[in-house]
Design an enzyme around this catalytic site. Structure first.
Site, PDB file in Angstrom:
ATOM      1  N   PRO A 629       0.781  -1.327   0.485  1.00  0.00           N
ATOM      2  CA  PRO A 629      -0.108   0.028  -0.292  1.00  0.00           C
ATOM      3  C   PRO A 629       0.504   1.339  -0.270  1.00  0.00           C
ATOM      4  CG  PRO A 629      -0.766  -1.743   1.595  1.00  0.00           C
ATOM      5  CD  PRO A 629       0.557  -2.147   1.044  1.00  0.00           C
ATOM      6  N   LYS A 630       1.928   0.880   1.051  1.00  0.00           N
ATOM      7  CA  LYS A 630       2.460   2.845   0.989  1.00  0.00           C
ATOM      8  C   LYS A 630       2.958   2.562  -0.633  1.00  0.00           C
ATOM      9  CE  LYS A 630       5.770   4.274   4.307  1.00  0.00           C
ATOM     10  NZ  LYS A 630       6.279   4.113   5.175  1.00  0.00           N
ATOM     11  N   LYS A 698      -2.798  -6.357 -10.307  1.00  0.00           N
ATOM     12  CA  LYS A 698      -3.554  -5.492 -12.261  1.00  0.00           C
ATOM     13  C   LYS A 698      -2.907  -4.699 -12.455  1.00  0.00           C
ATOM     14  CE  LYS A 698      -7.684  -4.551 -12.371  1.00  0.00           C
ATOM     15  NZ  LYS A 698      -9.164  -4.659 -12.702  1.00  0.00           N
ATOM     16  N   GLU A 702       1.252   2.565 -15.200  1.00  0.00           N
ATOM     17  CA  GLU A 702       1.035   3.557 -16.125  1.00  0.00           C
ATOM     18  C   GLU A 702      -0.371   3.894 -15.325  1.00  0.00           C
ATOM     19  OE1 GLU A 702       2.739   3.549 -18.394  1.00  0.00           O
ATOM     20  OE2 GLU A 702       3.793   2.086 -18.405  1.00  0.00           O
TER      21      GLU A 702
END
Length: 735
Positions: A629-630, A698, A702
């Site tokens: 998460p970080k 996923k 980008e």
């Protein structure tokens, strides 16, 4: 065979390589101390097209400390064999120092090799080059027909878009333009080359060590196994290290010619001429709809620049085909050859340009119809991918918008443009959709569990600052049942098991899945060793009933019955166990796989001066399982910052008389700084996508930039009532 529950994956860990970076111990390409290294400085062309008629190197060669000046007049002929597909864009590579042709302004025409950098720089200034210059064509919108690769189209169609547009209740015909952008990472490109007989080692800034290995092998006509490429740390790249640029070949050539290691470090100015950029675009879009906001037709006509010697391409069609439910769609693409260096993929390649046009057009339609912009998007949500007919692996875009609207306070918005003020500032809010496909590549990894209970895992992948060291360590630690501190992940070496380039958001998916497979196999080896060992407390236990926690194997539900990795290996006189694993995606996917984002922006526009300031941004992402998460938050914030730059600041200015880039420095090419960046927030939907890959992730890297610029542009319209269809949005456009 992954273990549950996992404690490292999903934890907001700090970067495992953070201390090395903040203490200056992390070595980037130019930092490696190679014994006997010489310094090389490249001389660039000062015309945009023509022929070299003469090179006077006598002044440079007379300087004490200069060993050699290499030009096309004395350079050896290089092999330039074909390289495997995917290593570079298709076409004719720039063959450095092989002829007298000048193809773009700033092309390398000579290199000076000297004992110190200062001597090399001074000597390079003394090289005199004369040219027979020709008029160059560098303007996408005003390019005369000249010899070179022909523009081509890649048509796509479904239904009858022209007929549907002609009969549409509402029709919009719009043209959007985006300027050329340069990557501008903090670390400029550098390469050190050292030959040992017919083998060469390169310390290089690259997002694809195997691509660089194969390219250099092809250029010099040697086997790939004779080339080793090392790139342990990368100081930012955003795509411009995805291929092997001329300076890498020049470093290897110079080192072979002088018989000593050679280092080349490009200047910031040189970064604008020879290491890629996001190409300028013209995007004509027509859309038709009913008065109730159901899209009936879209046509897309895209045009962007490439060099004459290579046919650059990027993925820019998907959003127009699958983002919305539209029965009638057509697309054409024209790639215009110019006297410029070759562009290269830049964060969110192709998708960012398409999103600006499509998401701005949808916003314009929503305003004309008097429909809330979010509501219009939701009315046109497709049930399946209308380009392929496939079901989506996951598509939680509706949830992204619902969560985002709540978190952003969208319901408090007055929909009327120019209706909200804060003193002299006009306040506006906007939204846009982000979307990027799930790219998957073959990858391998190797893991070794040592007798002391620690593990080393490695793969020839990369870390451009995205946190690969950390995220792969998390996956490996959980799969092996070890603490993060007991696992070391290594990367950036072409001698390691192969991995795809770090681009197209494929690293976590591809390499992470290979690491998972490798460490699962290694853990199973240890379990098998234990259950077959008559002296082990786990002897005879079903292997499926054994888990590993904290480096200790034990029976599930009975932690007292077990032993540590160290005890197991010591008793069996093993110095280590090792395994090699891999990930190979299926040849044809059964699902349409994308990551999604709902981007929200609030801007303030000075009513008198036209200055735009972003006040806050929110991104809500459907990106599958979040390993770290970080790191994910850092990715999102970085993507928003890049989107702010594209929307409001970044613009490469070319003097079309000769192709010179006027603002080839960070004083005149504007990028966002701290004062430009306000409150940024990222929210990731919980979930995973195991249809996409074994670890459920996923696209992310980008995705987080796509949709940012149109959200800002739509907010500017809401603030001012003026629609700007060209990036960057300048004060002049709003006055």
């Amino acid at each position: 065979m992954s273990q549950q529950p996992q404690s490292a994956v999903g934890a907001p860990l700090s970067r495992v390589d953070g201390r090395l970076k903040v203490t200056g111990q992390a070595k980037y390409a130019a930092d490696h101390d190679i014994e006997g290294v010489l310094h090389a400085v490249v001389v660039d062309s000062s015309v945009g097209r023509g022929r070299i008629t003469g090179i006077d190197t006598r002044g440079a060669e007379a300087q004490p400390g200069v060993l050699k000046v290499i030009t096309h007049l004395n350079a050896p002929r290089l092999a330039y064999h074909d390289t495997p597909a995917g290593i570079r864009p298709p076409g004719q590579r720039l063959r450095v120092f092989q002829d007298d042709a000048v193809r773009f302004f700033g092309q390398p025409v000579a290199v000076v090799v000297a004992t110190t950098l200062e001597v090399a720089q001074h000597a390079a200034d003394l090289v005199r080059v004369s040219y027979d210059a020709e008029q160059s064509a560098t303007d996408l919108n005003d390019s005369p027909a000249q010899d070179g690769p022909r523009p081509f189209t890649q048509p796509y169609s479904r239904g009858d878009a022209q007929q549907a547009l002609a009969s549409a209740e509402v029709r919009k015909d719009l043209t959007f333009r985006t300027s050329r952008n340069h990557h501008n990472p903090m670390e400029t490109h550098a390469t050190i080359a050292r030959w040992d007989g017919d083998k060469v080692t390169l310390w290089d800034k690259t997002q694809h060590v195997l691509g660089t290995r194969n390219e250099i092998a092809s250029v010099f006509g040697i086997p790939p196994e004779n080339v080793r490429v090392l790139s342990p740390f990368i100081g930012g790249a955003f795509g411009n290290s995805l291929r092997t640029w001329p300076h890498v070949t020049i470093a290897a050539l110079a080192a072979r010619e002088v018989g000593r290691p050679v280092k080349i470090s490009l200047t910031r100015r040189q970064m604008y001429f020879t290491v890629g950029y996001r190409p300028a675009y013209e995007y004509k879009l027509s859309l038709g709809s009913t008065r109730r906001g159901r899209l009936t037709a879209m046509t897309h006509e895209m045009k962007y620049e490439t060099s004459r010697y290579e046919q650059f391409w990027e993925a820019n069609r998907a959003l127009g085909q699958m983002l919305y439910a539209v029965p009638h769609v057509s697309q054409t693409i024209q790639i215009v050859p110019l006297d410029v260096s070759t562009p290269l993929w830049m964060r969110g390649p192709g998708y960012s340009n398409a999103a600006f046009a499509i998401e701005s057009a949808v916003d314009e339609l929503a305003h004309e119809l008097g429909i809330d912009p979010i509501e219009l998007r939701l009315r046109n949500e497709p049930a399946a991918d209308e380009a392929t007919g496939q079901q989506f692996s996951t598509r939680r875009l509706t949830e992204c918008y619902r969560v985002g609207a709540r978190e952003f306070g969208w319901s408090r918005r007055n929909p009327r443009p120019r209706s909200t003020r804060d003193g002299d500032w006009l306040i506006g809010t906007g939204v846009a959709t982000g979307c990027y496909d799930v790219v998957r590549g073959q990858a391998q990894a190797h893991a070794r569990l040592d007798a002391d209970g620690t593990a080393v895992v490695q793969s020839a992948t990369h870390d451009t600052g995205t946190g690969t060291y950390t995220s792969m360590t998390q996956v490996a630690a959980d799969a092996l049942g070890l603490a993060v501190r007991q696992v070391t992940f290594r990367l950036g070496d072409s001698a390691m098991p192969p991995a795809p380039p770090q681009g197209a958001s494929q690293t976590m998916l591809s390499v992470g899945s290979a690491v998972q497979d490798t460490c699962d196999k290694l853990r199973q080896q240890a379990i098998t060793l234990a259950v077959e060992d008559e002296r082990s407390p786990l002897h005879g236990v079903d292997a499926g009933d054994i888990v590993v926690r904290g480096g200790r194997l034990h029976v599930k539900g009975n932690p007292t019955r077990g032993e540590t990795y160290r005890q197991l290996l010591a008793r069996n006189n093993r110095t280590h166990l090792e395994a090699r694993g891999s990930y190979t995606p299926e040849a044809e996917s059964r699902f349409s796989m994308y990551g999604y984002a709902a981007m929200f922006a609030e801007v303030a526009v000075d009513a008198r001066l036209g200055m735009v300031r972003v006040r806050r941004m929110l991104g809500v992402y459907d990106a599958g399982r979040i390993i770290s998460p970080k790191l994910a938050e850092s990715q999102a914030i970085g993507g928003m910052v890049g989107g702010v730059g594209a929307a409001l600041l970044e613009h490469t200015v070319t003097d079309h008389r000769d192709g010179r880039i006027v603002n080839a420095d960070l004083a005149d090419y504007l990028v966002p700084v701290n004062a430009d960046i306000p409150d940024l927030k990222a929210v990731y939907l919980q979930g995973e996508d195991y249809r996409a890959d074994p670890i459920g992730v996923k696209s992310l890297g980008e995705l987080v930039q796509i949709g940012v610029a149109p959200a800002i542009a739509n907010a500017v319209f809401h603030a001012t009532g003026r629609r700007v269809r060209e990036l960057p949005i300048t004060a002049e456009a709003l006055l």
